[in-house]
Design an enzyme around this catalytic site. Structure first.
Site, PDB file in Angstrom:
ATOM      1  CE  LYS A 144      -1.802   1.753   3.914  1.00  0.00           C
ATOM      2  NZ  LYS A 144      -1.369   3.172   4.115  1.00  0.00           N
ATOM      3  CG  ASN A 145       2.675   2.928   3.477  1.00  0.00           C
ATOM      4  OD1 ASN A 145       1.363   3.238   3.571  1.00  0.00           O
ATOM      5  ND2 ASN A 145       2.939   2.309   4.588  1.00  0.00           N
ATOM      6  NE  ARG A 200       0.987  12.565   7.076  1.00  0.00           N
ATOM      7  CZ  ARG A 200       1.373  13.447   7.603  1.00  0.00           C
ATOM      8  NH1 ARG A 200       0.765  14.423   8.176  1.00  0.00           N
ATOM      9  NH2 ARG A 200       2.468  13.762   7.846  1.00  0.00           N
ATOM     10  CB  CYS A 217      -4.370   6.049  10.263  1.00  0.00           C
ATOM     11  SG  CYS A 217      -5.103   4.430  10.334  1.00  0.00           S
ATOM     12  NE  ARG A 277       0.217  10.142   9.942  1.00  0.00           N
ATOM     13  CZ  ARG A 277      -0.145   9.247   9.184  1.00  0.00           C
ATOM     14  NH1 ARG A 277      -1.252   8.587   9.365  1.00  0.00           N
ATOM     15  NH2 ARG A 277       0.713   8.852   8.667  1.00  0.00           N
ATOM     16  NE  ARG A 324      -7.155   4.629   5.645  1.00  0.00           N
ATOM     17  CZ  ARG A 324      -6.233   5.004   6.415  1.00  0.00           C
ATOM     18  NH1 ARG A 324      -6.390   5.353   7.719  1.00  0.00           N
ATOM     19  NH2 ARG A 324      -5.284   5.323   5.847  1.00  0.00           N
TER      20      ARG A 324
HETATM   21  C1  UD1 Z   1       4.233   6.714   6.173  1.00  0.00           C
HETATM   22  C2  UD1 Z   1       3.222   5.573   6.030  1.00  0.00           C
HETATM   23  C3  UD1 Z   1       2.849   5.226   7.182  1.00  0.00           C
HETATM   24  C4  UD1 Z   1       3.833   5.141   8.217  1.00  0.00           C
HETATM   25  C5  UD1 Z   1       4.825   6.030   8.649  1.00  0.00           C
HETATM   26  C6  UD1 Z   1       5.867   5.813   9.210  1.00  0.00           C
HETATM   27  C7  UD1 Z   1       2.562   5.966   3.725  1.00  0.00           C
HETATM   28  C8  UD1 Z   1       1.229   6.190   2.802  1.00  0.00           C
HETATM   29  N1  UD1 Z   1       2.259   5.972   5.077  1.00  0.00           N
HETATM   30  O1  UD1 Z   1       3.483   7.749   6.621  1.00  0.00           O
HETATM   31  O2  UD1 Z   1       1.897   4.179   7.311  1.00  0.00           O
HETATM   32  O3  UD1 Z   1       3.074   4.670   9.423  1.00  0.00           O
HETATM   33  O4  UD1 Z   1       5.312   6.604   7.124  1.00  0.00           O
HETATM   34  O5  UD1 Z   1       6.839   4.611   8.781  1.00  0.00           O
HETATM   35  O6  UD1 Z   1       3.469   5.694   3.384  1.00  0.00           O
HETATM   36  N2  UD1 Z   1       6.222  14.188  11.047  1.00  0.00           N
HETATM   37  C9  UD1 Z   1       6.445  15.492  11.377  1.00  0.00           C
HETATM   38  N3  UD1 Z   1       6.410  16.332  10.526  1.00  0.00           N
HETATM   39  C10 UD1 Z   1       6.220  16.183   8.986  1.00  0.00           C
HETATM   40  C11 UD1 Z   1       6.004  14.839   8.948  1.00  0.00           C
HETATM   41  C12 UD1 Z   1       6.263  13.900   9.632  1.00  0.00           C
HETATM   42  O7  UD1 Z   1       6.695  15.789  12.595  1.00  0.00           O
HETATM   43  O8  UD1 Z   1       6.021  16.969   8.442  1.00  0.00           O
HETATM   44  C13 UD1 Z   1       6.474  13.091  12.095  1.00  0.00           C
HETATM   45  C14 UD1 Z   1       5.331  12.490  12.318  1.00  0.00           C
HETATM   46  O9  UD1 Z   1       4.267  13.028  13.304  1.00  0.00           O
HETATM   47  C15 UD1 Z   1       5.559  10.827  12.623  1.00  0.00           C
HETATM   48  C16 UD1 Z   1       7.032  10.861  12.268  1.00  0.00           C
HETATM   49  O10 UD1 Z   1       7.283  12.080  11.562  1.00  0.00           O
HETATM   50  O11 UD1 Z   1       5.793  11.252  14.237  1.00  0.00           O
HETATM   51  C17 UD1 Z   1       7.014   9.902  10.807  1.00  0.00           C
HETATM   52  O12 UD1 Z   1       6.200  10.426   9.943  1.00  0.00           O
HETATM   53  P1  UD1 Z   1       6.375  10.068   8.380  1.00  0.00           P
HETATM   54  O13 UD1 Z   1       7.486   9.345   8.036  1.00  0.00           O
HETATM   55  O14 UD1 Z   1       6.407  11.182   7.747  1.00  0.00           O
HETATM   56  O15 UD1 Z   1       4.998   9.475   8.039  1.00  0.00           O
HETATM   57  P2  UD1 Z   1       4.111   9.291   6.572  1.00  0.00           P
HETATM   58  O16 UD1 Z   1       4.973   9.716   5.564  1.00  0.00           O
HETATM   59  O17 UD1 Z   1       2.769  10.516   7.115  1.00  0.00           O
END
Ligand code: UD1
Length: 420
Positions: free
Chosen positions: A22-23, A92, A116, A121, A399
């Site tokens: 999915k990711n 997201r 989610c 986030r 999802r």
């Molecule tokens: C992706 C995955 C999700 C997975 C996550 C972490 C997809 C579609 N989703 O989500 O399933 O759980 O990686 O492996 O690929 N953060 C910030 N600021 C930002 C962005 C992130 O503080 O601008 C923090 C988030 O709150 C979290 C951490 O960084 O604590 C990791 O988030 P991130 O790696 O960005 O996750 P996603 O890309 O949203």
């Protein structure tokens, strides 16, 4: 609204088919905006997150449809850079289209993304990285982006965010110069994104390491491309844990387990035997009660993946001994715990960690899923519990898992999906 009714206790036997990750697929759908032909994504999961992303592509003028298990995307007719509010707020990954829209139109407009319910986030890492590349951002609930400079540059991420890494790659492929992303995420899904973009004719290097270099290319050189993303390591890991909790013997194609090494390792030294049936297939034989996992800490790849944390906790509830799980990626990702406790499981949350004292038996319960992986954890508990469980909120599970009830039933689980 649908629910699962599960009669726990059945052992699981047979072969399981794992879909593409999915990711990987979600950012690939965004990346298809940068193609001038058709993209064929093979083994694509038919899950609601994918349906939302395909609706987003259609809402800006592209075409997207399934031909069997292949998702066909044609973004050559995309003509808008503003995403509709209702769709972007549902998922997201909608935010990961920003980079692609900026590369194609030099503008993008999106609403604050949804997703989610697993804690805060923020999008600050995405925004500050794009600003470093000369993108101006006007922030409110509706966020608009505009490219002011198209040269290269260096972006250092303060945390290796998966989505921010993907957005910066997508925003960089058509720049006039080289972009270097330092402290980027190393997840296998980013390697898939790099491979797909390079198939199109872009020049991305270094995915899988903590530094990615993108050499700008004016236009993609390829037209129609076919791409098979990696198998979903989270789906594979969830089935491995289902086996560990229920017992039995499950066949996996070897490639399914390639990226699930930390789960395979945890279970391999434990109550399961990994047998190579031939050069394509592993048989995982689950023998006896799983031992507790000691201390597990989640983190960015290659550390233990946060998206398996709830399912591992469910398994620990029936394992022999004490498991401590520290959650370092989404510190509040424990909403499922209060539901899991209804089975009689001994699990307590302390800040960003939970402590689980495994019990030989847990009992059936009525539980409500509030997020995707937490929902999977409740389902696993239902499969292993004595008696009948009802899991509400199935839409959360749908999802990220294609027809999980059918796949489990094919292995011998007693599970029924019904309208409430
Ligand atoms: C992706 C995955 C999700 C997975 C996550 C972490 C997809 C579609 N989703 O989500 O399933 O759980 O990686 O492996 O690929 N953060 C910030 N600021 C930002 C962005 C992130 O503080 O601008 C923090 C988030 O709150 C979290 C951490 O960084 O604590 C990791 O988030 P991130 O790696 O960005 O996750 P996603 O890309 O949203």
């Amino acid at each position: 609204m649908e629910r699962f009714t599960v009669s726990g206790g059945n052992r699981l036997y047979g072969a399981v088919r794992i879909n593409a990750a999915k990711n990987s697929v979600l950012p690939l759908i965004s990346a298809s905006i940068l193609s001038e032909g058709k993209t064929y994504i093979k083994n694509c999961p038919k899950i609601s997150d994918v349906f939302v992303m395909t609706e987003i592509i259609k809402s800006i003028g592209g075409k997207a449809f399934f031909d069997g298990d292949t998702l066909v995307l044609d973004a050559s007719t995309v003509c808008d850079w503003k995403l509709p509010e209702e769709l972007t707020k549902r998922i997201r990954a909608s935010f990961f289209t920003v980079g692609a829209l900026l590369s194609r139109f030099e503008k993008a407009g999106v609403y604050s993304p949804g997703g989610c319910n697993i804690g805060k986030r923020p999008i600050d890492i995405h925004i500050s990285a794009l600003k470093t590349l000369g993108v101006s951002v006007s922030e409110s609930d509706y966020i608009s982006f505009k490219v002011n400079r198209r040269d290269g540059g260096k972006v250092t991420l303060k945390f290796p965010s998966v989505g921010a890494t993907e957005n910066v790659i997508l925003a960089s492929v058509r720049r006039k110069g080289e972009v270097r992303i330092v402290n980027c995420a190393r997840e296998p899904e980013i390697v898939d994104l790099q491979e797909y973009l390079n198939l199109l004719g872009y020049k991305v290097n270094g995915a899988g390491t903590d530094e990615i270099v993108i050499e700008g290319v004016e236009k993609p050189s390829a037209r129609d491309v076919e791409f098979t993303p990696s198998p979903d390591r989270i789906e594979a890991g969830t089935f491995l844990l289902a086996g560990a909790m229920c017992g039995g013997e499950i066949e996996f194609r070897r490639e399914y387990l390639k990226n699930s090494l930390n789960i395979t390792k945890i279970l391999g030294n434990n109550a399961c035997k990994i047998i190579g049936k031939n050069d394509k297939i592993y048989i995982i034989r689950f023998t006896g009660r799983t031992k507790a996992f000691g201390k597990v800490v989640t983190g960015p790849y290659p550390e233990f993946v946060t998206d398996m944390q709830p399912q591992l906790a469910a398994c620990a509830c029936v394992a022999d001994g004490v498991t401590v799980i520290e959650e370092k990626v989404f510190p509040e990702r424990f909403a499922y715990v209060s539901e899991l406790k209804k089975t009689g499981a001994d699990i307590e949350v302390f800040g960003n960690a939970c402590v689980i004292v495994g019990k030989k038996n847990i009992g059936g319960a009525v539980m409500s899923a509030g997020d995707l992986r937490g929902g999977a954890a409740l389902l696993l508990a239902g499969l292993a519990a004595e008696g009948r469980s009802v899991i509400c909120g199935v839409s959360h599970i749908d999802r990220g898992y294609e027809r999980i009830d059918e796949k489990l039933r094919a292995l011998g689980a007693d599970i029924v999906r019904a309208e409430i």
